[in-house]
Design a protein around this motif. Structure first.
Motif, mmCIF file in Angstrom:
data_model
loop_
_atom_site.group_PDB
_atom_site.id
_atom_site.type_symbol
_atom_site.label_atom_id
_atom_site.label_comp_id
_atom_site.label_asym_id
_atom_site.label_seq_id
_atom_site.Cartn_x
_atom_site.Cartn_y
_atom_site.Cartn_z
ATOM 1 N N TYR A 1 -17.182 -81.574 -30.688
ATOM 2 C CA TYR A 1 -18.644 -81.523 -30.720
ATOM 3 C C TYR A 1 -19.092 -80.132 -31.162
ATOM 4 C CZ TYR A 1 -23.482 -81.710 -29.098
ATOM 5 O OH TYR A 1 -24.863 -81.674 -29.030
ATOM 6 N N GLY A 2 -19.882 -80.072 -32.226
ATOM 7 C CA GLY A 2 -20.364 -78.800 -32.741
ATOM 8 C C GLY A 2 -19.552 -78.232 -33.887
ATOM 9 N N ARG A 3 -18.461 -78.906 -34.263
ATOM 10 C CA ARG A 3 -17.614 -78.372 -35.328
ATOM 11 C C ARG A 3 -18.235 -78.575 -36.717
ATOM 12 N NH1 ARG A 3 -13.479 -74.845 -36.103
ATOM 13 N NH2 ARG A 3 -11.938 -75.839 -34.753
ATOM 14 N N LEU A 4 -18.696 -79.773 -37.031
ATOM 15 C CA LEU A 4 -19.286 -80.067 -38.343
ATOM 16 C C LEU A 4 -20.785 -80.269 -38.203
ATOM 17 C CD1 LEU A 4 -16.709 -82.534 -39.978
ATOM 18 C CD2 LEU A 4 -16.816 -80.041 -40.140
ATOM 19 N N THR A 5 -21.533 -79.691 -39.127
ATOM 20 C CA THR A 5 -22.984 -79.729 -39.032
ATOM 21 C C THR A 5 -23.529 -81.156 -39.145
ATOM 22 O OG1 THR A 5 -25.067 -78.999 -40.010
ATOM 23 C CG2 THR A 5 -23.192 -79.231 -41.515
ATOM 24 N N ARG A 6 -24.550 -81.420 -38.330
ATOM 25 C CA ARG A 6 -25.227 -82.718 -38.355
ATOM 26 C C ARG A 6 -26.611 -82.617 -38.989
ATOM 27 N NH1 ARG A 6 -25.214 -83.430 -32.082
ATOM 28 N NH2 ARG A 6 -26.166 -81.402 -32.470
ATOM 29 N N ALA A 7 -26.944 -81.450 -39.507
ATOM 30 C CA ALA A 7 -28.268 -81.262 -40.112
ATOM 31 C C ALA A 7 -28.512 -82.306 -41.195
ATOM 32 C CB ALA A 7 -28.370 -79.859 -40.715
ATOM 33 N N ARG A 8 -29.740 -82.754 -41.310
ATOM 34 C CA ARG A 8 -30.183 -83.731 -42.303
ATOM 35 C C ARG A 8 -29.373 -85.031 -42.248
ATOM 36 N NH1 ARG A 8 -30.663 -78.885 -45.226
ATOM 37 N NH2 ARG A 8 -28.986 -79.306 -46.722
ATOM 38 N N SER A 9 -29.064 -85.437 -41.014
ATOM 39 C CA SER A 9 -28.556 -86.793 -40.766
ATOM 40 C C SER A 9 -29.433 -87.400 -39.677
ATOM 41 C CB SER A 9 -27.092 -86.774 -40.328
ATOM 42 O OG SER A 9 -26.922 -86.106 -39.099
ATOM 43 N N PHE A 10 -29.567 -88.728 -39.698
ATOM 44 C CA PHE A 10 -30.455 -89.366 -38.721
ATOM 45 C C PHE A 10 -29.733 -89.420 -37.379
ATOM 46 C CE2 PHE A 10 -33.062 -92.413 -36.568
ATOM 47 C CZ PHE A 10 -34.322 -92.211 -37.109
ATOM 48 N N PRO A 11 -30.306 -88.880 -36.315
ATOM 49 C CA PRO A 11 -29.603 -88.774 -35.035
ATOM 50 C C PRO A 11 -29.584 -90.093 -34.265
ATOM 51 C CG PRO A 11 -31.809 -87.886 -34.825
ATOM 52 C CD PRO A 11 -31.643 -88.255 -36.272
ATOM 53 N N PHE A 12 -28.732 -90.123 -33.271
ATOM 54 C CA PHE A 12 -28.714 -91.217 -32.299
ATOM 55 C C PHE A 12 -28.864 -90.626 -30.904
ATOM 56 C CE2 PHE A 12 -25.687 -94.601 -30.277
ATOM 57 C CZ PHE A 12 -26.749 -95.140 -29.571
ATOM 58 N N VAL A 13 -27.855 -89.828 -30.476
ATOM 59 C CA VAL A 13 -27.882 -89.160 -29.170
ATOM 60 C C VAL A 13 -27.439 -87.723 -29.415
ATOM 61 C CG1 VAL A 13 -26.987 -89.158 -26.812
ATOM 62 C CG2 VAL A 13 -27.319 -91.332 -28.015
ATOM 63 N N ALA A 14 -28.375 -86.808 -29.462
ATOM 64 C CA ALA A 14 -28.072 -85.444 -29.924
ATOM 65 C C ALA A 14 -26.967 -84.777 -29.121
ATOM 66 C CB ALA A 14 -29.336 -84.588 -29.888
ATOM 67 N N SER A 15 -26.875 -85.068 -27.834
ATOM 68 C CA SER A 15 -25.860 -84.395 -27.020
ATOM 69 C C SER A 15 -24.481 -85.027 -27.148
ATOM 70 C CB SER A 15 -26.286 -84.388 -25.549
ATOM 71 O OG SER A 15 -26.186 -85.674 -24.975
ATOM 72 N N LEU A 16 -24.366 -86.119 -27.927
ATOM 73 C CA LEU A 16 -23.082 -86.788 -28.105
ATOM 74 C C LEU A 16 -22.700 -86.982 -29.573
ATOM 75 C CD1 LEU A 16 -23.429 -89.708 -25.496
ATOM 76 C CD2 LEU A 16 -22.009 -87.676 -25.249
ATOM 77 N N ASP A 17 -23.615 -86.772 -30.499
ATOM 78 C CA ASP A 17 -23.382 -87.097 -31.906
ATOM 79 C C ASP A 17 -22.381 -86.154 -32.570
ATOM 80 O OD1 ASP A 17 -25.245 -89.143 -31.777
ATOM 81 O OD2 ASP A 17 -26.845 -88.022 -32.772
#
Length: 462
Positions: free
Chosen positions: A196-212
């Motif tokens: 968690y936190g290794r690859l950026t999730r910016a500009r992707s549609f989220p589901f559960v921010a603390s688990l995505d």
């Protein structure tokens, strides 16, 4: 007659393009032709970016620096919750189709393309990523390349189908509770859910921010590492990925299993598993030289807490859409979000407190072991439309329970490589779980198992 590149590895394609033995244009044309031929059967793609792909391939062929591109000419595709310039980010939904097209690519797409990879399209997925089946009510189900009557798993079902079916060498997906690992298992391919936190999730549609999490699929461990390495790096747009420096894994693959302490997890992770899941786990454990069987404490409670956090955070994200456009949701997804909106706050507090305790207990296991092996799914791919499957003599809903063995792991953000075991008639996967930030360990083990022949991505008969 043009060469069929479908079953070449990403590494082989990049070497051929860089050396001039093949052109990126020919590789991309071959991929587009295969998509045109097989996607009507697999339903993996929801959009094909042919013009963009051909333009990119042409630019690679004209570049004097293509020898420096580690993924020169390699076709890839992304789950349709990634922003792709010129396409609306639909996230498997009906509602998002009316949104404006994205104006920028998601950063992992940009990083892959900077390494020479070529985006060929966007992939089918479960609505808003709340799905373990790969069945989308708006776009139809993605289909398993090993049996078109069976599920791919979800929610990154199109990603599993596209890689398992040979349409692309690499695909990207997301994993909140198992959405990379479940399709990897059911479609017989390799997948990586990074820390968690290794690859950026910016500009992707989220589901559960603390688990995505976001991560790659491939048909070999080397290709998985190759794609993963070029996507690493900090990104200020994603607060949880703001600082971590890249840590290349590809040079470490050849170290093999020497010096690694590997265990299997019993208890919760064996109870109820199908004979196929246990056969695959035992085969991988033997090949890896697993030293012991351990128990991950309170795994069942971890899964329950993950469900609470998932449904509450997911409902909070979608509450406005539920109020205004509830009838435009998949009813099964809508009802789960509505249920999440009614969960008492005290349960969420308890789940988060337990989460912290559970993480501490699991991390203690990595003081003794470098990796832990568990099944990826409780069974091989169910039939499309199948409602229940039997676990330990009890009928269980498919949609809710294909993540039985994945949720207790993503709940605390550990890195996991899923490796495919080519059983007959259907493959199934095993999770290789490592300590935080030790993707290199999981990938080393995956690569070693592949070289031994214990983990192999089988070709489908398409």
């Amino acid at each position: 007659m043009s060469k069929d590149f479908s079953w070449d590895s990403a590494a082989e394609i990049a070497q051929a393009v860089a050396s001039g033995q093949a052109s990126a244009a020919a590789v991309v044309d071959d991929a587009l032709a295969r998509i045109g031929k097989l996607n009507p059967q697999l339903n993996a793609f929801t959009a094909v970016t042919a013009d963009r792909a051909r333009a990119k391939a042409k630019a690679i062929d004209a570049s004097p620096d293509k020898k420096a591109l580690p993924l020169a000419g390699v076709p890839f595709a992304v789950k349709n919750l990634f922003d792709v310039s010129g396409l609306p980010t639909v996230a498997g939904s009906k509602i998002n189709r009316t949104h404006p097209a994205a104006t920028q690519d998601q950063p992992l797409i940009a990083r892959l393309e900077a390494a020479g990879a070529v985006l060929v399209g966007a992939l089918n997925m479960g609505e808003y990523a709340y799905d373990f089946t790969g069945e989308n009510v708006h776009d139809g189900p993605s289909r398993n390349p090993h049996d078109l009557t069976r599920m791919t798993g979800g929610s990154s079902g199109g990603s599993g189908s596209a890689v398992g079916g040979g349409l692309v060498q690499i695909a990207l997906g997301s994993d909140t509770n198992g959405s990379i690992r479940v399709p990897s298992s059911l479609c017989g391919i390799f997948g990586l859910k990074p820390t968690y936190g290794r690859l950026t999730r910016a500009r992707s549609f989220p589901f559960v921010a603390s688990l995505d999490h976001l991560g790659p699929f491939a048909r070999s461990a080397r290709d998985l590492a190759l794609a993963y390495d070029v996507m690493q790096g900090p990104d200020a747009e994603d607060p949880v990925c703001a600082q971590r420096a890249a840590e290349p894994t590809l040079p470490l693959l050849e170290r093999g299993l020497d010096g690694l302490r590997i265990a299997t997890a019993g208890g919760y992770f064996r109870k109820g598993a199908s004979p196929e899941a246990l056969e695959a786990l035992d085969r991988i454990a033997k090949a890896a030289g697993a030293r012991a069987e351990i128990e991950i404490p309170e795994a069942a409670r971890a899964r329950a807490a993950a469900y609470v956090i998932t449904t509450v955070e997911g409902a909070a994200l979608h509450i406005g859409r539920l109020r205004k456009q509830g009838n435009d949701f998949d009813p099964a997804v809508r009802d789960r979000f509505i249920a999440g909106a009614m969960v008492p706050g005290t349960l969420v507090v308890q789940a988060q407190k337990f989460r912290r305790w559970y993480r501490e207990q699991v991390l203690k296991l990595f003081e003794r072991y470098d990796a832990i092996l568990v099944p990826a799914t409780p069974c091989t791919a169910p039939k499309l439309g199948q409602v229940n499957f039997t676990l330990d003599g009890v009928d269980m809903p498919v949609r809710a329970n294909m993540g039985l063995y994945t949720q207790p792991i993503s709940f605390i953000g550990l890195p996991v490589a899923t490796v495919p075991v080519p059983l007959s008639p259907l493959p199934i996967g095993v999770q290789v779980i490592a300590a935080p930030w030790r993707e290199d360990v999981a990938l080393r083990i995956a690569h070693a198992l592949e070289r031994m022949g214990a983990a192999t991505a089988p070709r489908p008969n398409l």
